[in-house]
Motif scaffolding. Structure first.
Motif, PDB file in Angstrom:
ATOM      1  N   PHE A  65       0.830  -1.216   0.000  1.00  0.00           N
ATOM      2  CA  PHE A  65       0.000   0.000   0.000  1.00  0.00           C
ATOM      3  C   PHE A  65       0.866   1.269   0.000  1.00  0.00           C
ATOM      4  O   PHE A  65       0.528   2.269  -0.642  1.00  0.00           O
ATOM      5  CB  PHE A  65      -0.934  -0.003   1.221  1.00  0.00           C
ATOM      6  CG  PHE A  65      -1.855   1.183   1.284  1.00  0.00           C
ATOM      7  CD1 PHE A  65      -2.979   1.249   0.480  1.00  0.00           C
ATOM      8  CD2 PHE A  65      -1.587   2.249   2.139  1.00  0.00           C
ATOM      9  CE1 PHE A  65      -3.834   2.354   0.519  1.00  0.00           C
ATOM     10  CE2 PHE A  65      -2.434   3.359   2.191  1.00  0.00           C
ATOM     11  CZ  PHE A  65      -3.559   3.411   1.382  1.00  0.00           C
ATOM     12  N   GLY A  66       1.964   1.232   0.729  1.00  0.00           N
ATOM     13  CA  GLY A  66       2.954   2.314   0.706  1.00  0.00           C
ATOM     14  C   GLY A  66       2.395   3.702   0.897  1.00  0.00           C
ATOM     15  O   GLY A  66       1.747   4.012   1.900  1.00  0.00           O
ATOM     16  N   THR A  67       2.601   4.564  -0.112  1.00  0.00           N
ATOM     17  CA  THR A  67       2.198   5.973  -0.030  1.00  0.00           C
ATOM     18  C   THR A  67       0.717   6.186  -0.320  1.00  0.00           C
ATOM     19  O   THR A  67       0.222   7.312  -0.203  1.00  0.00           O
ATOM     20  CB  THR A  67       2.969   6.795  -1.073  1.00  0.00           C
ATOM     21  OG1 THR A  67       2.602   6.292  -2.373  1.00  0.00           O
ATOM     22  CG2 THR A  67       4.476   6.694  -0.890  1.00  0.00           C
ATOM     23  N   GLY A  68       0.035   5.146  -0.794  1.00  0.00           N
ATOM     24  CA  GLY A  68      -1.381   5.291  -1.141  1.00  0.00           C
ATOM     25  C   GLY A  68      -1.590   5.906  -2.527  1.00  0.00           C
ATOM     26  O   GLY A  68      -2.726   6.182  -2.915  1.00  0.00           O
ATOM     27  N   GLU A  91       0.214  -4.100   3.672  1.00  0.00           N
ATOM     28  CA  GLU A  91       1.455  -3.355   3.919  1.00  0.00           C
ATOM     29  C   GLU A  91       2.030  -3.775   5.283  1.00  0.00           C
ATOM     30  O   GLU A  91       1.324  -3.713   6.287  1.00  0.00           O
ATOM     31  CB  GLU A  91       1.130  -1.844   3.912  1.00  0.00           C
ATOM     32  CG  GLU A  91       2.276  -0.929   4.287  1.00  0.00           C
ATOM     33  CD  GLU A  91       3.480  -1.073   3.372  1.00  0.00           C
ATOM     34  OE1 GLU A  91       3.357  -0.830   2.154  1.00  0.00           O
ATOM     35  OE2 GLU A  91       4.554  -1.456   3.876  1.00  0.00           O
ATOM     36  N   ALA A  92       3.294  -4.198   5.297  1.00  0.00           N
ATOM     37  CA  ALA A  92       3.897  -4.613   6.574  1.00  0.00           C
ATOM     38  C   ALA A  92       4.543  -3.451   7.322  1.00  0.00           C
ATOM     39  O   ALA A  92       4.727  -3.523   8.529  1.00  0.00           O
ATOM     40  CB  ALA A  92       4.934  -5.704   6.326  1.00  0.00           C
ATOM     41  N   TYR A  93       4.893  -2.399   6.574  1.00  0.00           N
ATOM     42  CA  TYR A  93       5.618  -1.278   7.206  1.00  0.00           C
ATOM     43  C   TYR A  93       4.946   0.043   6.826  1.00  0.00           C
ATOM     44  O   TYR A  93       5.439   0.761   5.941  1.00  0.00           O
ATOM     45  CB  TYR A  93       7.073  -1.247   6.720  1.00  0.00           C
ATOM     46  CG  TYR A  93       7.771  -2.588   6.776  1.00  0.00           C
ATOM     47  CD1 TYR A  93       8.272  -3.083   7.982  1.00  0.00           C
ATOM     48  CD2 TYR A  93       7.913  -3.376   5.625  1.00  0.00           C
ATOM     49  CE1 TYR A  93       8.907  -4.325   8.037  1.00  0.00           C
ATOM     50  CE2 TYR A  93       8.547  -4.620   5.665  1.00  0.00           C
ATOM     51  CZ  TYR A  93       9.038  -5.083   6.871  1.00  0.00           C
ATOM     52  OH  TYR A  93       9.659  -6.312   6.919  1.00  0.00           O
TER      53      TYR A  93
HETATM   54  C1  SAM Z   1       7.437  -0.369  -4.067  1.00  0.00           C
HETATM   55  S1  SAM Z   1       6.784   0.026  -2.486  1.00  0.00           S
HETATM   56  C2  SAM Z   1       5.055   0.242  -2.716  1.00  0.00           C
HETATM   57  C3  SAM Z   1       4.605   1.435  -3.368  1.00  0.00           C
HETATM   58  C4  SAM Z   1       3.144   1.678  -3.174  1.00  0.00           C
HETATM   59  N1  SAM Z   1       2.327   0.834  -4.002  1.00  0.00           N
HETATM   60  C5  SAM Z   1       2.909   3.131  -3.409  1.00  0.00           C
HETATM   61  O1  SAM Z   1       2.233   3.492  -4.385  1.00  0.00           O
HETATM   62  O2  SAM Z   1       3.424   3.906  -2.621  1.00  0.00           O
HETATM   63  C6  SAM Z   1       6.700  -1.599  -1.722  1.00  0.00           C
HETATM   64  C7  SAM Z   1       5.915  -1.637  -0.432  1.00  0.00           C
HETATM   65  O3  SAM Z   1       5.894  -2.973   0.080  1.00  0.00           O
HETATM   66  C8  SAM Z   1       6.099  -2.943   1.487  1.00  0.00           C
HETATM   67  N2  SAM Z   1       6.692  -4.239   1.858  1.00  0.00           N
HETATM   68  C9  SAM Z   1       7.967  -4.642   1.665  1.00  0.00           C
HETATM   69  N3  SAM Z   1       8.114  -5.929   2.025  1.00  0.00           N
HETATM   70  C10 SAM Z   1       6.899  -6.361   2.448  1.00  0.00           C
HETATM   71  C11 SAM Z   1       6.392  -7.624   2.885  1.00  0.00           C
HETATM   72  N4  SAM Z   1       7.174  -8.681   2.937  1.00  0.00           N
HETATM   73  N5  SAM Z   1       5.098  -7.712   3.222  1.00  0.00           N
HETATM   74  C12 SAM Z   1       4.285  -6.613   3.158  1.00  0.00           C
HETATM   75  N6  SAM Z   1       4.704  -5.387   2.745  1.00  0.00           N
HETATM   76  C13 SAM Z   1       5.993  -5.272   2.363  1.00  0.00           C
HETATM   77  C14 SAM Z   1       7.010  -1.761   1.694  1.00  0.00           C
HETATM   78  O4  SAM Z   1       6.924  -1.268   3.013  1.00  0.00           O
HETATM   79  C15 SAM Z   1       6.515  -0.775   0.662  1.00  0.00           C
HETATM   80  O5  SAM Z   1       5.501   0.061   1.157  1.00  0.00           O
END
Ligand code: SAM
Length: 235
Positions: A65-68, A91-93
């Motif tokens: 989900f990240g930044t939304g 989203e884990a973080y």
């Molecule tokens: C490429 S970014 C996502 C960008 C998001 N879709 C956006 O538009 O901002 C990847 C995301 O996956 C999350 N993430 C990384 N490893 C993960 C895991 N094993 N399980 C769940 N979330 C995870 C990160 O915290 C990050 O927010």
């Protein structure tokens, strides 16, 4: 890990993880990438080719989900196209609100939807919230490997960090979970076009297409869970 807010080539901002030299979005344009990969080749493609009627709702699972940003663009498309969308963002973080405030998605995408962007982030986790009358959001704080939902989604936005930094997220084990989560004829779209990723998707049963990529990338992938023809389809 140290995180910076950086500006990408289309003027939109994203988060960078310094130690990994990895961004939440393409440095060639965060908004352009999201529009190309997830809207054009994901939501809009699905709505044009699969929706028998506009009254039907579409279920979307976002991997990261990240930044939304993807959720925000989807909410706006839902309103434009008069679609009813149930959106689950895993989203884990979760991104901190101080970071969200430094992004410029409202001013570049839609000032009119400012309150809705804020709502996407303010709504509680682990429950379904109505953001607009046709966009429901449930944010789930968990790891992708722990997704157990089956046969529930029409579209998956697969937006994990790249295989260079998180190879364990681009494996057959993870794509098996995605395949199960989709309904028959459901699609998964991702910015990645790596051969190993395509082969992992095919190994778990997906039919995979290579499509032109967003600016800065030659190709991207769209995978489909081809549905079985049922008796009711041929009647
Ligand atoms: C490429 S970014 C996502 C960008 C998001 N879709 C956006 O538009 O901002 C990847 C995301 O996956 C999350 N993430 C990384 N490893 C993960 C895991 N094993 N399980 C769940 N979330 C995870 C990160 O915290 C990050 O927010």
């Amino acid at each position: 890990m140290k995180r910076n807010i950086i500006t990408t080539s289309d003027g939109s901002k994203t988060i960078q993880i310094e130690e990994w030299n990895e961004q939440y979005h393409s440095i060639h344009g965060a908004i352009q990438e999201a529009n190309h990969v997830f809207m054009k080749h994901g939501l809009l493609f699905y709505a044009e080719t699969n929706l028998p009627s506009k009254t039907e709702s579409i279920s979307i699972l976002e991997i990261g989900f990240g930044t939304g940003l993807n959720a925000f663009l989807t909410l706006i498309e839902a309103e434009k196209l008069k679609l009813n969308i149930n959106y689950v963002g895993v989203e884990a973080y979760p991104v901190q609100l101080e970071e969200i405030k430094q992004l410029n998605y409202i001013e570049l995408i839609s000032k009119e939807h400012e309150a809705n962007f804020e709502k996407l982030h303010d709504t509680p986790w682990e429950e379904s919230s109505e953001i607009t009358s046709n966009f429901q959001l449930e944010k789930q704080e968990k790891f992708f490997k722990d997704i157990t939902t089956e046969n529930a989604f029409n579209i998956i936005y697969f937006d994990a960090f790249g295989a260079r930094v998180q190879p364990d997220l681009w494996t057959e084990d993870i794509f098996k979970i995605m395949f199960k989560a989709l309904k028959p004829n459901g699609i998964l779209v991702t910015y990645s076009a790596k051969g190993s990723v395509r082969r992992a998707m095919q190994a778990v049963g997906f039919t995979v297409e290579r499509l032109p990529g967003p600016p800065g990338k030659r190709e991207m992938l769209r995978a489909q869970k081809k549905g079985l023809v049922t008796f009711s389809d041929i009647q």
